[in-house]
Design a protein around this motif. Structure first.
Motif, short mmCIF file in Angstrom:
data_model
loop_
_atom_site.label_atom_id
_atom_site.label_comp_id
_atom_site.label_asym_id
_atom_site.label_seq_id
_atom_site.Cartn_x
_atom_site.Cartn_y
_atom_site.Cartn_z
N ASP A 68 32.61 39.54 34.24
CA ASP A 68 32.31 38.59 33.13
C ASP A 68 31.89 39.24 31.80
N PRO A 69 33.08 39.69 31.02
CA PRO A 69 34.56 39.89 31.22
C PRO A 69 34.89 41.16 31.78
N VAL A 70 36.09 41.24 31.84
CA VAL A 70 36.78 42.49 32.33
C VAL A 70 36.58 43.47 31.23
N GLU A 71 36.16 44.47 30.96
CA GLU A 71 35.76 45.17 29.84
C GLU A 71 36.88 46.28 29.50
N TYR A 72 37.10 46.92 30.51
CA TYR A 72 38.08 47.72 30.46
C TYR A 72 39.19 47.90 31.69
N GLU A 73 40.34 48.08 31.52
CA GLU A 73 41.36 47.89 32.46
C GLU A 73 41.50 49.34 33.44
N LEU A 74 41.16 49.28 34.70
CA LEU A 74 41.25 50.45 35.53
C LEU A 74 42.47 50.61 36.33
N SER A 75 43.13 51.75 36.06
CA SER A 75 44.54 51.87 36.81
C SER A 75 44.25 51.79 38.26
N GLY A 76 44.94 50.86 39.18
CA GLY A 76 44.80 50.98 40.57
C GLY A 76 44.07 50.19 41.09
N VAL A 77 43.13 49.30 40.44
CA VAL A 77 42.20 48.39 40.67
C VAL A 77 42.32 47.00 40.22
N ASN A 78 42.29 46.12 41.20
CA ASN A 78 42.49 44.59 40.90
C ASN A 78 41.36 44.00 40.26
N GLN A 79 41.50 43.78 39.07
CA GLN A 79 40.36 43.26 38.32
C GLN A 79 40.61 41.60 38.03
N ILE A 80 39.49 40.99 38.38
CA ILE A 80 39.50 39.53 37.99
C ILE A 80 38.64 39.00 37.10
N PRO A 81 38.85 38.40 36.30
CA PRO A 81 37.84 37.91 35.07
C PRO A 81 37.25 36.26 35.42
N VAL A 82 35.96 36.48 35.43
CA VAL A 82 35.42 35.18 35.63
C VAL A 82 35.61 33.90 34.59
N ASN A 83 35.95 33.08 35.10
CA ASN A 83 36.37 31.88 34.29
C ASN A 83 35.73 30.55 34.61
N PRO A 84 34.57 30.24 33.95
CA PRO A 84 33.50 29.11 34.57
C PRO A 84 34.40 27.63 34.14
N LYS A 85 35.22 27.79 33.00
CA LYS A 85 35.93 26.54 32.55
C LYS A 85 36.90 25.95 33.61
N ARG A 86 37.43 26.93 34.40
CA ARG A 86 38.11 26.62 35.44
C ARG A 86 37.74 26.76 37.10
N ALA A 128 32.91 54.36 36.31
CA ALA A 128 33.04 55.74 36.47
C ALA A 128 32.96 56.10 37.95
N ALA A 129 32.33 55.41 38.70
CA ALA A 129 32.06 55.46 40.27
C ALA A 129 33.33 55.10 40.85
N LEU A 130 34.05 53.98 40.36
CA LEU A 130 35.42 53.32 41.00
C LEU A 130 36.49 54.46 40.57
N THR A 131 36.37 54.99 39.45
CA THR A 131 37.50 55.94 39.16
C THR A 131 37.50 56.98 39.83
N LYS A 132 36.28 57.38 40.17
CA LYS A 132 35.94 58.57 41.13
C LYS A 132 36.47 58.49 42.70
N LEU A 133 36.30 57.05 42.94
CA LEU A 133 36.43 56.55 44.43
C LEU A 133 37.77 56.42 44.66
N TYR A 134 38.69 56.13 43.50
CA TYR A 134 40.09 55.63 43.75
C TYR A 134 40.81 56.28 44.65
#
Length: 540
Positions: free
Chosen positions: A322-340, A305-311
């Protein structure tokens, strides 16, 4: 070649006309009709097919057209299913296409089909039938075959869809010695559903694992998976986790429905004063802001909610989660991947090379992540993250215990928000009652004055809330904005109690925030006490 052997030359097709190799043009088949809105169904037509047959064939007889039986089908080209309906009903069938939504409405109206009813029909057998308890005896190929049965597929789909309709955040499938429990977590509380037959346990578990892309042959190690589906036109993501237990695998499905949440601070229950404090953090050019609380307290939702307001299109915003729970418009989201090899610390290092303005770290878990986060905040970035502590002031001690230098923390930490979630009163059926005697002794003297005339609230129960009196959840918040005195105290490793004495006049504990909401009819006193009991010693 004699004249009687001469082969007639096929006519030359006109420009734009396809060659037909001399074949006569076949008349086009009439298109299959499609329902554009739910029809008024005929129960007499529906009675020609049982509920189990309708679910298995994905076909619903809903009306008559002369001597023909009209059958709604999600796949009207499924001729085999249409033929089966004709055999069962003894009538010629006219197949009619139906959207998933219309099909589901017809199914509920004509058969009242639920996951519990379907499970009961699938269970078969008598109560004395030997239960499947020795899962080692079932081969992986057999599990796969069981999980691919159409009726079993429909049962698992119904369990998931009913959970989504009930606004559940999680579905729990728990194996016990003589029972397979299915529970939905609704508004933070587990609600047990009608259990499916125990003998279906291996097939149900395997079906979920197939849907989530997991290994059904591995039954003795924890696994994680992911399911994506569409429900009523919107995308639903489901995180699946399995762990082996004494009587089989326990399955938890976390339902992430982006459209079911509102990323708005006021809607989350944050009062105007607290929204002002959050706005101060959002407006900062650099520094670190933390949200703390236990698992499931809504920390990530608040940060979203804060990032949406800040965008702002002029800002580069990157998150690592870990993990990306919801996709936010205009925000670059990186999921953690310990296996890699992509953890929070490694991902954060890479993010800093992306020239970001704002960074969100899903959680600070260790010294390495904490150190890079502090240095990112020192070098001109605004960094948001979460931390597992009971209250706002404890966040300082937690970071110092991880190994962060006190003078560095004092210079970058701009504020900490602690929060809990409680169930929200149904605003349709709430009514005033005296503050219950059983909780009055737990309310501090300075809090009892919040309740006008000693009156609290309760939910009477109505159709909108399903008779529960509660609908949705609301946050209880406490803000600790860093001031000069707090920075000095952090530098000398002051205790949590010392820090609390130095907070500014705008500070209010979660408990006090919750009591104000209980006094105004947003929640109940019981909910506040339940959600903030670990902070009671800080009240007053």
């Amino acid at each position: 070649m004699t004249s009687d052997q001469t082969t007639a030359t096929p006519p030359i097709p006109a420009v734009g006309e396809p060659h037909r190799n001399g074949e006569a043009e076949k008349p086009a088949k009439p298109p299959t009709p499609t329902l554009t809105q739910k029809p008024r169904p005929d129960s007499g037509a529906a009675a020609l097919l049982t509920a189990e047959q309708a679910v298995r064939l994905r076909a619903i007889p809903y009306a008559f057209e002369g001597h023909k039986l009209l059958v709604a089908m999600m796949d009207p080209t499924d001729f085999a299913a249409g033929d089966e309906v004709a055999v069962f009903s003894g009538k010629p069938v006219k197949r009619v296409g139906a959207t998933r939504e219309i099909f589901a409405e017809l199914m509920r109206e004509l058969y009242g089909i639920t996951a519990a009813q379907m499970a009961a029909r699938l269970g078969g057998g008598s109560a004395e039938e030997e239960l499947v308890s020795n899962l080692e005896a079932i081969e992986a190929d057999d599990l796969h075959r069981m999980a691919e049965q159409p009726s079993l597929i429909n049962l698992v789909n119904l369990v998931i869809l009913e959970a989504i309709r009930a606004r559940a955040s999680d579905v729990h499938v728990e194996p016990f010695e003589k029972k397979l429990a299915v529970k939905y977590r609704i508004d933070g509380v587990l609600v047990e559903q009608e259990p499916p037959p125990k003998q279906l346990q291996p097939a149900i578990t395997s079906r979920v694992k197939i849907m989530a892309g997991m290994n059904i042959a591995e039954r003795y190690a924890p696994q994680d998976g992911h399911i994506s589906l569409r429900f009523e036109g919107r995308k639903i993501d489901i995180r699946v986790s399995t762990v082996p237990t004494l009587y089989g695998e326990s399955v938890v499905m976390r339902i992430l429905d982006k459209e079911a949440i509102t990323l708005d601070l006021a809607t989350l229950g944050m009062r105007e004063r607290d929204r002002g404090s959050m706005q101060k953090l959002i407006d900062l050019p650099h520094g670190m802001a933390l949200v703390t609380g236990p698992t499931g307290s809504g920390k990530t939702t608040t940060l979203y909610a804060a990032l949406t307001k800040l965008y702002d299109p002029t800002l580069k915003i990157i998150t690592i989660e870990d993990p990306v729970e919801y996709e936010l418009s205009g925000v670059n989201q990186i999921p953690v991947n310990p296996k890699r090899g992509l953890g929070f610390a490694d991902g954060l290092r890479s993010i800093l090379r992306q020239d970001p303005d704002v960074i969100m770290v899903g959680e600070i878990r260790d010294f390495e992540t904490a150190e890079i986060s502090v240095r990112a905040a020192l070098t001109g970035h605004l960094l948001f993250s979460t931390l597992h502590t009971n209250n706002a002031s404890s966040a300082v001690g937690r970071l110092l215990d991880m190994g962060i230098e006190p003078f560095l923390l004092a210079s970058v930490l701009e504020g900490v928000l602690a929060q809990r979630l409680g169930r929200k009163l149904c605003q349709t059926c709430k009514q005033r009652i005296p503050v219950p005697e059983e909780v009055r002794h737990r309310i501090a003297p300075n809090e009892i004055g919040m309740f006008e005339g000693g009156q609290a609230w309760r939910g009477a129960g109505c159709e909108k809330c399903g008779g529960k009196g509660m609908r949705g959840r609301i946050g209880f918040f406490e803000f600790m904005l860093t001031n000069g005195l707090l920075r000095q105290a952090m530098s000398r490793r002051a205790s949590t109690m010392e820090l609390l004495k130095l907070v500014g006049p705008e500070y209010q504990s979660m408990r006090s925030d919750g009591m104000q909401k209980a006094a105004t009819g947003l929640t109940t006193v019981d909910e506040v006490l339940r959600a903030t009991q670990d902070a009671e010693e800080l009240a007053g």
